[in-house]
Write a protein that holds these residues in place. Structure first.
Motif, short mmCIF file in Angstrom:
data_model
loop_
_atom_site.label_atom_id
_atom_site.label_comp_id
_atom_site.label_asym_id
_atom_site.label_seq_id
_atom_site.Cartn_x
_atom_site.Cartn_y
_atom_site.Cartn_z
N ASN A 170 0.80 -1.24 0.00
CA ASN A 170 0.00 0.00 0.00
C ASN A 170 0.83 1.29 0.00
N VAL A 171 1.87 1.28 -0.80
CA VAL A 171 2.66 2.50 -0.94
C VAL A 171 2.50 3.01 -2.37
N ALA A 172 2.38 4.31 -2.50
CA ALA A 172 2.11 4.91 -3.81
C ALA A 172 3.31 4.78 -4.75
N ALA A 173 3.03 4.84 -6.05
CA ALA A 173 4.05 4.63 -7.08
C ALA A 173 5.22 5.58 -6.92
N GLU A 174 4.93 6.85 -6.69
CA GLU A 174 6.02 7.83 -6.64
C GLU A 174 6.89 7.64 -5.41
N GLU A 175 6.27 7.31 -4.29
CA GLU A 175 7.05 7.07 -3.08
C GLU A 175 7.96 5.85 -3.26
N GLU A 176 7.43 4.83 -3.92
CA GLU A 176 8.27 3.65 -4.19
C GLU A 176 9.40 3.99 -5.15
N MET A 177 9.08 4.81 -6.13
CA MET A 177 10.11 5.26 -7.09
C MET A 177 11.25 5.95 -6.33
N ASP A 178 10.89 6.84 -5.41
CA ASP A 178 11.92 7.55 -4.63
C ASP A 178 12.78 6.57 -3.83
N LYS A 179 12.10 5.55 -3.29
CA LYS A 179 12.85 4.57 -2.49
C LYS A 179 13.85 3.80 -3.36
N VAL A 180 13.43 3.48 -4.60
CA VAL A 180 14.34 2.78 -5.51
C VAL A 180 15.54 3.68 -5.86
N MET A 181 15.28 4.96 -6.09
CA MET A 181 16.38 5.88 -6.39
C MET A 181 17.38 5.88 -5.24
N GLU A 182 16.87 5.89 -4.03
CA GLU A 182 17.73 5.89 -2.85
C GLU A 182 18.55 4.59 -2.77
N ILE A 183 17.89 3.46 -3.00
CA ILE A 183 18.58 2.16 -2.91
C ILE A 183 19.68 2.06 -3.97
N LEU A 184 19.36 2.49 -5.18
CA LEU A 184 20.37 2.39 -6.26
C LEU A 184 21.52 3.36 -6.01
N SER A 185 21.21 4.52 -5.44
CA SER A 185 22.27 5.48 -5.13
C SER A 185 23.17 4.95 -4.02
N GLN A 186 22.57 4.28 -3.04
CA GLN A 186 23.33 3.77 -1.89
C GLN A 186 24.09 2.48 -2.20
N HIS A 187 23.73 1.79 -3.28
CA HIS A 187 24.37 0.50 -3.57
C HIS A 187 25.88 0.68 -3.79
N PRO A 188 26.69 -0.16 -3.15
CA PRO A 188 28.15 0.05 -3.25
C PRO A 188 28.71 -0.06 -4.67
N SER A 189 28.01 -0.73 -5.59
CA SER A 189 28.55 -0.86 -6.94
C SER A 189 28.24 0.33 -7.84
N THR A 190 27.26 1.15 -7.42
CA THR A 190 26.89 2.28 -8.29
C THR A 190 28.04 3.28 -8.48
N PRO A 191 28.70 3.73 -7.40
CA PRO A 191 29.76 4.73 -7.63
C PRO A 191 30.86 4.25 -8.58
N PRO A 192 31.47 3.06 -8.34
CA PRO A 192 32.53 2.66 -9.28
C PRO A 192 32.01 2.39 -10.69
N ASN A 193 30.82 1.80 -10.80
CA ASN A 193 30.30 1.46 -12.12
C ASN A 193 30.03 2.72 -12.93
N LEU A 194 29.37 3.68 -12.32
CA LEU A 194 29.03 4.91 -13.02
C LEU A 194 30.27 5.77 -13.25
N CYS A 195 31.11 5.91 -12.23
CA CYS A 195 32.26 6.82 -12.34
C CYS A 195 33.26 6.32 -13.37
N LYS A 196 33.49 5.01 -13.41
CA LYS A 196 34.43 4.49 -14.41
C LYS A 196 33.92 4.81 -15.82
N ASN A 197 32.63 4.61 -16.01
CA ASN A 197 32.01 4.90 -17.30
C ASN A 197 32.15 6.38 -17.67
N LEU A 198 31.92 7.25 -16.70
CA LEU A 198 32.04 8.70 -16.96
C LEU A 198 33.48 9.08 -17.30
#
Lengths: 432, 515
Positions: B253-281
């Protein structure tokens, strides 16, 4: 590591003497001396083959329709191929593939059912128990596109592509025009000693800047110079290739016009570009040629019916145009065209009127002078049925390597050659 | 190196100033490096970000009104608008970085639907530029909820599953993880893969994670027929059941946008995101083969910008562009093939190209569909024009290196691009009396003057400054001198020939520091 041709032959178990004789006489090649060409068409995105080839009999069509709901192709839109799978199920062809129907009726087309990337035979029980040996990154486009172009060595995929390794054996290239051609980036044609050549569907342009002998000399010297930077050398290598290619191509273009019997679509223009190389084969002295073409857009997550209609139209018109041109030229039996695609699609439809990444799919083979046939079983199109991996994705019954092996054997590899390039083939029961 | 150290990065020489502009803009214009000498790079960086943003959407509409014949803006008008901004826009840093982002958060007009929405693609380009220096979460959400992305990766109108066994579309769920955030396999902070006991990389996510995430990405609709406004939510289509994604519980019972925000937070916090994105950049801005330390320095800034903030993209781009390696290390450590499209843009900028007949708008689209094997927002698939791990066989692959851009640089396109370079240097402003509005004319007057005076050394010096960060290798100098001395000189034609020799050479098409 790169291997020289001789090292490769040695690695394949040939004695040093055997490695010195032309490959076509070695143990790895059959001795046919007639012209043969294999054209691989990669349908990128994961083609929904089972939207294109559908059971005609009521029972199996009903299963299929129940799974696919609104996406299911009604029987009224299916054309009779006269083909039956190994269980006797009559198969129909989507009407948007109508240009290919005559090839089925004349026995010039084959179907390979439920084939997919595999590293070991898989049963539903293995999957359920978590013991199944699955290809790494099974549903990722790029990784499965790679998988399709290589063979499994036990722990990793081969570094070279299976068609490149085949070319290593079959092509006796002492210079001149390479006999492996491609229209887009691939690793399928990467071999140990074969050389490859890009052909541009937009046509050949000659270098316009080489206005004087002095310009040509300088341009050539820069392309041939040594560089401490590997990337600079790599760029220089491509320029050097352009200089060679433009000489070779100028001759081809003036002697062999583009075949305008083939349509002008994206895929059609790729076929035109490679047909020119086929026409020039006698001039090059080639009696074996291999080709890689690719066309995108097959990742039909949404509006699959209209997307597939457009894809099938382009595909069938291009392939049929190519085939008929070869037929008129009298070479249709010497050219085999087979499709590749990274995976099939889900048994079920999704909420966007599309399908998701699947696993087992199907492939088409045209020409080559073989009597057209249907290889394999139409999968049980039932959710939670015997061929479902549990998530609505078909467990393949035929490995992509068996399919590949079938084609390269036709091209001229001996069974020993096939088994060397596909060392794990026997675990799937060998050649199909 | 601490952030205080790089903040004081001084552009102490012409070469360094020119190299800085080569990395941070679409190419230095004449005299620009001189103005930057001894200036603080950070001050320039901050001033660039403060500039008003050029609008691709406004520009495509100007192009459409002036030059299009159809009823809606064409793809060609979007490319001409892109060139207007790349050649004449002041917010070069934002545009250059936005262009990089368009090759990571890929949407393309090769898609059957988007091919008819050039204006929406222009707006998507604006969206990337607008959010380029914001936070990763903000950028990722803007991308995820854009109508263009919604259509490209088919999240728009995605609905919860139903009793017939129909399931939500998994497309966006899969690609946001593989391509926009964590990547296929777990990475250490320095970009290397985390290996299991058998030495095999560990996947970041399972098929179950994708299926669950696909349920989150339901309930988004697009009300704007032009696909410019972001998507909005329709809760009746949203799957409001409990979900489990990457080890996180999503209660019912959580709204779509609130869940979207939570996913953004999880992906941002994931330890693989910084090296994966930064190496690509880093690969798309500075070098194809960054050292693990370079990746780690940048990824650490993603993790914490020094003020405890994660995902500060402005800090990340500063860390990439001001890294000492970028200005000091030699190839192969710092070396990257120039994208063919950007090599043309570089030349037009360096030669101060202008549309003919005093037209305020670029009238050529550079035959974008065939010339370069690439054009902005025209990738063949969401996997971009080339893959970050592409290694051409031979001198690059033998050394265990990669050269992503080489995937689209084949012999035939080298001919197309070199022919374009040869042709463009012929069209100089001193040429035809009634210049064609549909052409770009370059200014080679100062170069020509050297040759009129028989001063090949002066010519070489200027070409080196304008195209090689004043580091033209002696080898190329030698070739130009030989060429000059061996052919009878007609000043106009000679400029064209000598420039062609220089600008078709690997020294121009590969960006690197030279000793």
């Amino acid at each position: 590591m790169t291997l020289s041709r001789r090292q490769f032959m040695t690695a394949m178990g040939a004695t040093s003497t055997a490695a010195l004789v032309p490959a076509s006489f070695s143990a790895y090649a059959s001795e046919a001396e007639d012209y043969r060409a294999l054209v691989c068409v990669f349908l990128k995105g994961g083609n929904d083959f089972f939207h294109q080839v559908v059971p005609l009999n009521t029972e199996h069509h009903q299963d299929y329709a129940n799974s696919r709901q609104k996406l299911a192709v009604p029987k009224a839109r299916l054309l009779k191929t006269g083909m039956r799978d190994s269980q006797g199920i009559a198969l129909g062809l989507h009407q948007s593939l109508k240009p290919l129907l005559p090839l089925f009726q004349q026995g010039k087309a084959s179907l390979v059912l439920n084939v997919g990337p595999m590293i070991a035979p898989i049963t539903p029980l293995d999957i359920e128990s978590g013991k199944a040996l699955l290809p790494p990154n099974l549903f990722a486009h790029n990784k499965q596109q790679e998988a399709w172009q290589h063979s499994w060595l036990g722990e990793t995929y081969s570094k070279a592509g299976w068609l490149g390794m085949t070319a290593d054996v079959l092509m006796d290239e002492m210079g001149g025009m390479p006999s492996s051609f491609f229209t887009g980036a691939n690793s399928l044609l990467d071999g140990h000693s074969n050389r490859t050549m890009y052909v541009n569907k937009n046509g050949f342009q000659s270098l316009k800047g080489l206005t004087s002998p002095a310009m040509r000399h300088t341009y050539q010297a820069i392309a041939g110079a040594s560089y401490t930077s590997p990337l600079a050398k790599s760029y220089a290598n491509v320029v050097a290739e352009a200089i060679t290619a433009q000489k070779q191509m100028a001759k081809v273009v003036s002697s062999y016009p583009l075949d305008n019997r083939i349509p002008k679509s994206n895929l059609g223009r790729q076929f035109r570009a490679i047909k020119q190389m086929m026409d020039a084969a006698p001039m090059f002295g080639h009696n074996r040629q291999v080709f890689y073409l690719a066309v995108g857009g097959y990742d039909t997550h949404d509006n699959q019916i209209s997307r597939q209609d457009k894809l099938m139209k382009e595909f069938s018109e291009a392939v049929a145009g190519f085939y008929h041109a070869l037929e008129e030229d009298g070479t249709a039996d010497h050219v085999m065209t087979g499709t590749l695609s990274e995976f099939g699609r889900t048994l079920h439809d999704n909420s966007r009127k599309g399908t998701d990444h699947g696993w087992g799919g199907g492939q088409f083979i045209f020409g080559g002078g073989l009597r057209g046939k249907c290889i394999g079983e139409y999968p049980a199109f039932k959710r939670n049925g015997p061929d479902d991996n549990g998530d609505g994705r078909l467990i393949p019954k035929i490995s992509h390597e068996q399919y590949a092996a079938y084609m390269v054997k036709w091209l001229g590899l001996s069974e020993q050659g096939v088994n060397t390039i596909f060392p794990r083939l026997s675990q799937f029961g060998g050649l199909v | 190196m601490t952030s205080t150290d790089t903040d004081s990065l001084q552009l102490s020489t012409f070469s360094r100033a020119s190299r800085w502009l080569d990395l941070t803009t679409f190419g230095p214009k004449m005299d620009e490096p001189d103005k930057l000498i001894n200036q603080s790079a950070k001050a320039w960086f901050d001033a660039q970000i403060a500039l008003p943003q050029s609008s691709h959407r406004m520009q495509i509409l100007r192009q459409f009104e002036a030059l299009d014949k159809g009823k809606i803006p064409s793809r060609s008008s979007r490319i001409r608008a892109w060139l207007d901004i790349a050649l004449y826009g002041n917010d070069q840093l934002r545009q250059r970085v936005g262009y990089v982002l368009s090759q990571i958060f890929v949407a393309s007009d090769k898609d059957a639907t988007l091919s008819k929405h050039a204006e929406a693609l222009a707006a998507y380009n604006d969206l990337l530029c607008l959010n380029a220096f914001s936070h990763y979460k903000t950028l990722l959400k803007a991308v995820s909820t854009s109508s263009v992305m919604g259509h490209y990766l088919t999240m728009v109108d995605n609905k919860k599953g139903d009793e017939t066994g129909r399931k939500p579309d998994e497309n966006y769920a899969r690609e946001i993880m593989q391509l926009f955030s964590v990547g296929l396999n777990e990475r250490n902070l320095d970009g290397s893969y985390v290996l299991d006991a058998d030495g095999v990389p560990k996947p970041c996510y399972s098929e179950k994670d994708i299926q669950e995430l696909a349920r989150v990405f339901t309930g988004w609709v697009s009300k704007d027929k032009k696909l410019v406004d972001p998507m909005t939510t329709n809760e009746s289509f949203h799957d409001r059941g409990e979900k489990h994604i990457l080890g996180h519980r999503f209660p019912a019972n959580v709204a779509a946008e609130e869940e979207m925000d939570k996913v953004m937070e999880i992906l941002s916090q994931h330890p693989s995101t910084p090296p994966n994105l930064c190496k690509n950049l880093i690969q798309k801005l500075v070098t194809s083969n960054p050292s693990p330390d370079y990746v780690k320095r940048v990824a650490s800034v993603f993790v914490d910008n020094g003020k405890g903030v994660r995902g500060d993209m402005k800090a990340v781009f500063w860390a990439i562009l001001s890294d000492n390696d970028a200005f000091s290390k030699l190839p192969p450590q710092i070396s990257k093939a120039r994208e063919p499209w950007l090599s043309l843009v570089y030349i037009y900028r360096a030669l101060n190209a202008k549309p003919g007949g005093n037209s305020p708008l670029v009238g050529t689209d550079l035959v974008y569909l065939r010339t370069c094997n690439q054009y902005p927002l025209g990738s063949p698939s969401v996997f971009n024009f080339y893959q970050p791990d592409y290694a051409p066989q031979g001198v690059v692959s033998n050394q265990g290196l990669v050269a992503p851009e080489m995937e689209i640089i084949d012999w035939s396109h080298v001919i197309y691009v070199h022919n374009q370079i040869f042709a463009l240097t012929r069209l100089n402003l001193q040429g035809p009396k009634t210049p064609n509005k549909k052409q770009l004319y370059v200014d080679v007057e100062s170069l020509k003057n050297h040759l009129v005076n028989g001063d090949i050394t002066g010519f070489i010096h200027e070409v080196s400054a304008r195209f090689f960060n004043a580091q033209m290798p002696s080898d190329l100098k030698h070739h130009l001198t030989e060429q000059h001395n061996s052919v009878k000189q007609v000043a106009g034609k000679s400029v064209q020939r000598l420039l062609f020799i220089a600008l078709s050479s690997p020294y121009f098409h590969v960006m690197e520091n030279r000793a």
